[in-house]
Design a protein around this motif. Sequence first.
Motif, PDB file in Angstrom:
ATOM      1  N   ARG A 142       0.968  -0.987   0.187  1.00  0.00           N
ATOM      2  CA  ARG A 142       0.199   0.285   0.052  1.00  0.00           C
ATOM      3  C   ARG A 142       0.958   0.698  -0.065  1.00  0.00           C
ATOM      4  O   ARG A 142       0.002   2.412   0.530  1.00  0.00           O
ATOM      5  N   SER A 143       2.148   1.023  -0.208  1.00  0.00           N
ATOM      6  CA  SER A 143       2.953   2.160   0.395  1.00  0.00           C
ATOM      7  C   SER A 143       3.980   2.193  -1.156  1.00  0.00           C
ATOM      8  O   SER A 143       5.339   2.382  -0.771  1.00  0.00           O
ATOM      9  N   VAL A 144       3.473   1.855  -2.163  1.00  0.00           N
ATOM     10  CA  VAL A 144       4.448   0.983  -3.606  1.00  0.00           C
ATOM     11  C   VAL A 144       5.111   2.484  -4.217  1.00  0.00           C
ATOM     12  O   VAL A 144       6.387   2.051  -4.276  1.00  0.00           O
ATOM     13  N   ALA A 145       4.575   3.439  -4.528  1.00  0.00           N
ATOM     14  CA  ALA A 145       5.970   4.492  -4.802  1.00  0.00           C
ATOM     15  C   ALA A 145       7.056   5.100  -3.622  1.00  0.00           C
ATOM     16  O   ALA A 145       7.738   4.991  -4.414  1.00  0.00           O
ATOM     17  N   ALA A 146       6.390   5.182  -2.349  1.00  0.00           N
ATOM     18  CA  ALA A 146       7.779   5.344  -1.581  1.00  0.00           C
ATOM     19  C   ALA A 146       8.753   4.138  -1.981  1.00  0.00           C
ATOM     20  O   ALA A 146       9.906   4.946  -1.601  1.00  0.00           O
ATOM     21  N   ALA A 147       8.029   2.955  -1.869  1.00  0.00           N
ATOM     22  CA  ALA A 147       8.757   2.180  -1.692  1.00  0.00           C
ATOM     23  C   ALA A 147       9.805   2.555  -3.092  1.00  0.00           C
ATOM     24  O   ALA A 147      11.198   1.711  -2.997  1.00  0.00           O
ATOM     25  N   GLU A 148       9.447   2.018  -4.111  1.00  0.00           N
ATOM     26  CA  GLU A 148      10.296   2.166  -5.208  1.00  0.00           C
ATOM     27  C   GLU A 148      10.968   2.840  -5.488  1.00  0.00           C
ATOM     28  O   GLU A 148      12.028   3.171  -5.902  1.00  0.00           O
ATOM     29  N   ALA A 149      10.493   4.504  -5.158  1.00  0.00           N
ATOM     30  CA  ALA A 149      11.179   5.719  -4.548  1.00  0.00           C
ATOM     31  C   ALA A 149      12.604   5.411  -4.159  1.00  0.00           C
ATOM     32  O   ALA A 149      13.605   5.941  -4.175  1.00  0.00           O
ATOM     33  N   TYR A 150      12.187   4.760  -2.570  1.00  0.00           N
ATOM     34  CA  TYR A 150      13.446   4.865  -1.729  1.00  0.00           C
ATOM     35  C   TYR A 150      14.471   3.305  -2.023  1.00  0.00           C
ATOM     36  O   TYR A 150      16.329   3.560  -2.308  1.00  0.00           O
ATOM     37  N   SER A 151      14.195   2.269  -2.917  1.00  0.00           N
ATOM     38  CA  SER A 151      15.316   1.543  -3.151  1.00  0.00           C
ATOM     39  C   SER A 151      16.002   2.223  -4.639  1.00  0.00           C
ATOM     40  O   SER A 151      17.662   1.687  -4.461  1.00  0.00           O
ATOM     41  N   ALA A 152      15.167   2.938  -5.410  1.00  0.00           N
ATOM     42  CA  ALA A 152      16.136   3.801  -6.249  1.00  0.00           C
ATOM     43  C   ALA A 152      17.131   4.554  -6.128  1.00  0.00           C
ATOM     44  O   ALA A 152      18.456   4.666  -6.330  1.00  0.00           O
ATOM     45  N   ALA A 153      16.844   5.453  -4.331  1.00  0.00           N
ATOM     46  CA  ALA A 153      17.937   6.079  -3.670  1.00  0.00           C
ATOM     47  C   ALA A 153      18.856   5.461  -3.275  1.00  0.00           C
ATOM     48  O   ALA A 153      20.193   5.728  -3.018  1.00  0.00           O
ATOM     49  N   TYR A 154      18.665   4.482  -2.909  1.00  0.00           N
ATOM     50  CA  TYR A 154      19.691   3.639  -1.788  1.00  0.00           C
ATOM     51  C   TYR A 154      20.257   2.669  -2.596  1.00  0.00           C
ATOM     52  O   TYR A 154      21.919   3.162  -2.605  1.00  0.00           O
ATOM     53  N   ALA A 155      19.603   2.117  -4.075  1.00  0.00           N
ATOM     54  CA  ALA A 155      20.891   1.859  -4.834  1.00  0.00           C
ATOM     55  C   ALA A 155      21.957   2.789  -5.529  1.00  0.00           C
ATOM     56  O   ALA A 155      22.981   2.323  -5.737  1.00  0.00           O
ATOM     57  N   ALA A 156      21.207   3.891  -5.724  1.00  0.00           N
ATOM     58  CA  ALA A 156      22.574   5.193  -5.668  1.00  0.00           C
ATOM     59  C   ALA A 156      23.146   5.088  -5.267  1.00  0.00           C
ATOM     60  O   ALA A 156      24.583   5.761  -5.757  1.00  0.00           O
ATOM     61  N   TRP A 157      22.645   5.592  -3.635  1.00  0.00           N
ATOM     62  CA  TRP A 157      23.723   5.337  -2.642  1.00  0.00           C
ATOM     63  C   TRP A 157      24.975   4.369  -2.821  1.00  0.00           C
ATOM     64  O   TRP A 157      26.301   4.916  -2.312  1.00  0.00           O
ATOM     65  N   GLN A 158      24.635   3.561  -2.587  1.00  0.00           N
ATOM     66  CA  GLN A 158      25.149   2.240  -2.750  1.00  0.00           C
ATOM     67  C   GLN A 158      26.355   2.120  -3.339  1.00  0.00           C
ATOM     68  O   GLN A 158      27.461   2.034  -3.786  1.00  0.00           O
ATOM     69  N   ALA A 159      26.014   2.464  -4.897  1.00  0.00           N
ATOM     70  CA  ALA A 159      27.240   2.911  -5.529  1.00  0.00           C
ATOM     71  C   ALA A 159      28.388   3.791  -5.686  1.00  0.00           C
ATOM     72  O   ALA A 159      28.896   3.168  -6.163  1.00  0.00           O
ATOM     73  N   ALA A 160      27.321   4.767  -5.167  1.00  0.00           N
ATOM     74  CA  ALA A 160      28.756   5.556  -5.145  1.00  0.00           C
ATOM     75  C   ALA A 160      29.533   5.319  -3.952  1.00  0.00           C
ATOM     76  O   ALA A 160      30.792   5.766  -4.092  1.00  0.00           O
ATOM     77  N   ALA A 161      28.442   4.692  -3.146  1.00  0.00           N
ATOM     78  CA  ALA A 161      29.737   4.417  -1.629  1.00  0.00           C
ATOM     79  C   ALA A 161      30.664   3.208  -1.887  1.00  0.00           C
ATOM     80  O   ALA A 161      32.038   3.355  -1.461  1.00  0.00           O
ATOM     81  N   ASN A 162      30.740   2.765  -2.942  1.00  0.00           N
ATOM     82  CA  ASN A 162      31.002   1.346  -3.035  1.00  0.00           C
ATOM     83  C   ASN A 162      32.388   2.042  -3.428  1.00  0.00           C
ATOM     84  O   ASN A 162      33.713   1.799  -4.044  1.00  0.00           O
ATOM     85  N   ARG A 163      32.389   2.954  -4.886  1.00  0.00           N
ATOM     86  CA  ARG A 163      33.204   4.079  -5.704  1.00  0.00           C
ATOM     87  C   ARG A 163      34.088   4.002  -4.573  1.00  0.00           C
ATOM     88  O   ARG A 163      35.238   4.495  -5.441  1.00  0.00           O
ATOM     89  N   LEU A 164      33.471   4.988  -4.387  1.00  0.00           N
ATOM     90  CA  LEU A 164      34.090   5.923  -3.139  1.00  0.00           C
ATOM     91  C   LEU A 164      35.225   4.474  -1.535  1.00  0.00           C
ATOM     92  O   LEU A 164      36.537   4.813  -1.657  1.00  0.00           O
TER      93      LEU A 164
END
Length: 557
Positions: A142-164
Amino acid sequence: MNRPAALTPSLTRLEVQSLATIETLELELGGGLSVFTGETGAGKSIIVDALGLLLGERAKPDLIRRGAEQLLVTGFWDGEDGEAISSRRVSRQGRSVARLNGEVVAVRELSGWAAERLTIHWQHSAVTLLSHAAQRRLLDLRSVAAAEAYSAAYAAWQAAANRLERLRTGERERARLLDLLEYQVDEIRAVAPQLGEEEPLTAQLSRLTHQEAIAGAAAGTLDLLADGEVSAEGLMQAAIKTLAAGARHDQASEDLLGELRTALDGVAALIPELRDIAEASAPDPEEVARIEERLAALSRLKAKYGPELSDVLAFGDAAEGELNELKQDQADAGDLEDEVERRFAAVQQAGQALDQAREAAAGPLTESLLAVIRQLGMPHARMEFALTPLPQPAASGLSDVTLLFSANPGENMGPLAEVASGGELSRVMLAISTVVGAETPVVIFDEVDAGIGGTAAVAVAEQLAQLGRERQVMVVTHLAQIAARADHHYRVEKEVIDGRTVSRVRRLDQTEREAELARMLGGQTSGAALDHARELLAGGAVTAASGRRRSARSRQG
């Protein structure tokens, strides 16, 4: 009494061989709500065990019927793409073979395939609901849009953090890795291997290194065919001349004469080619050395990066990609820390929005679930979703989700996994399946009615019938109130044949069904018990018809 037709079944047929007390079972299954009843100890849950094997449950050799070497369970499914067949064979040695449409697959693949079509709620363990992930998913549905937005933000943060993080490793290690990758890429580039070049090079080297033997063989062949005092060519010419004397008088001889002349032409055509081979000049030592050096270079690459040239090329591409990425990381190092901070802030913002969406969804969902649960024999039940902040952002959000529950007054709520009994857990699962919706077309409940009776039993029966109007539902039950609401009623029976216990499953007709309900009501089939059974069946039919009309109006609306 005639019931309206139920839904088209998704699981149309189940075949079982040598499972526990079942010797052979071929069971046709219907849509809507099906119930399995029988005397205590008759083996009603064997059907659930069989379906569990198709779902990838652990196969224990002691499930195999005594005297048999293996068991086999096969399910026939009806779907959008036509019929599909899944099966699981288990040997006494513990070996398990899974198949999908006749092809052998891993048990894990069979499990994943079946999990999209079948859900089993065992009385003793509703494992899926006990996990935080499953409880969190109830809110995220019942919170699909918010869950998908968080997943995208988390994946982008993890990718940048791993490179750093990779950049922050020691300078010496990074320099060593850069040197190694550059050396490997340069080594492969210098040779520039080509797929398929080894075989023709090897053949050419063999020809050059054996040139003397090849020329000698060709010269010997020439001597036999044409250059010797007695040669094949001369003999064939003499044969043609001899046969020609009789060929003018005999058609068969004339035909053979033509074939001899053709053979002589073939031999004559070979002679110039053989002469070229026999008179070929000695091989160029430099050409031989060049080929040997090339093959040696390819062998060195295969020894280090192979075993095949295709592996060498794949390794080179991967090394070059990693090298370019490291160089790019160095170039981007100045901006990467700022990017990580920006990405983390975005995660925090998306996580807070997700927490708010989950909290907003929790209240209405809890009310809807409790409305059903209280009808299912737990009038004092309480429930809420608790969000507990995590020490750092996770892939699922900033908070963990725990479903708290209490079935009895005066007791504190606790995690559902710790405080709910098997029967309570099964009824919570039933409420969730009804309110949220079952995620698979086939849903199985094993002893969902444990520990209830009276009005609660009627309420459980209504919930199961309601779910059966949308899904194919199968229930192992001991309550007549539930059995009376079924579209299809099966009885599990146990008998002794030739000293061996055998369980059978058969679908009941109307008369047999009345007798079975009477037995379930009071352990006897007296006139009064049969009248009560008929009343239950009649009431169930009226309620079912009313429910179908409500469902139809709801779909139209």
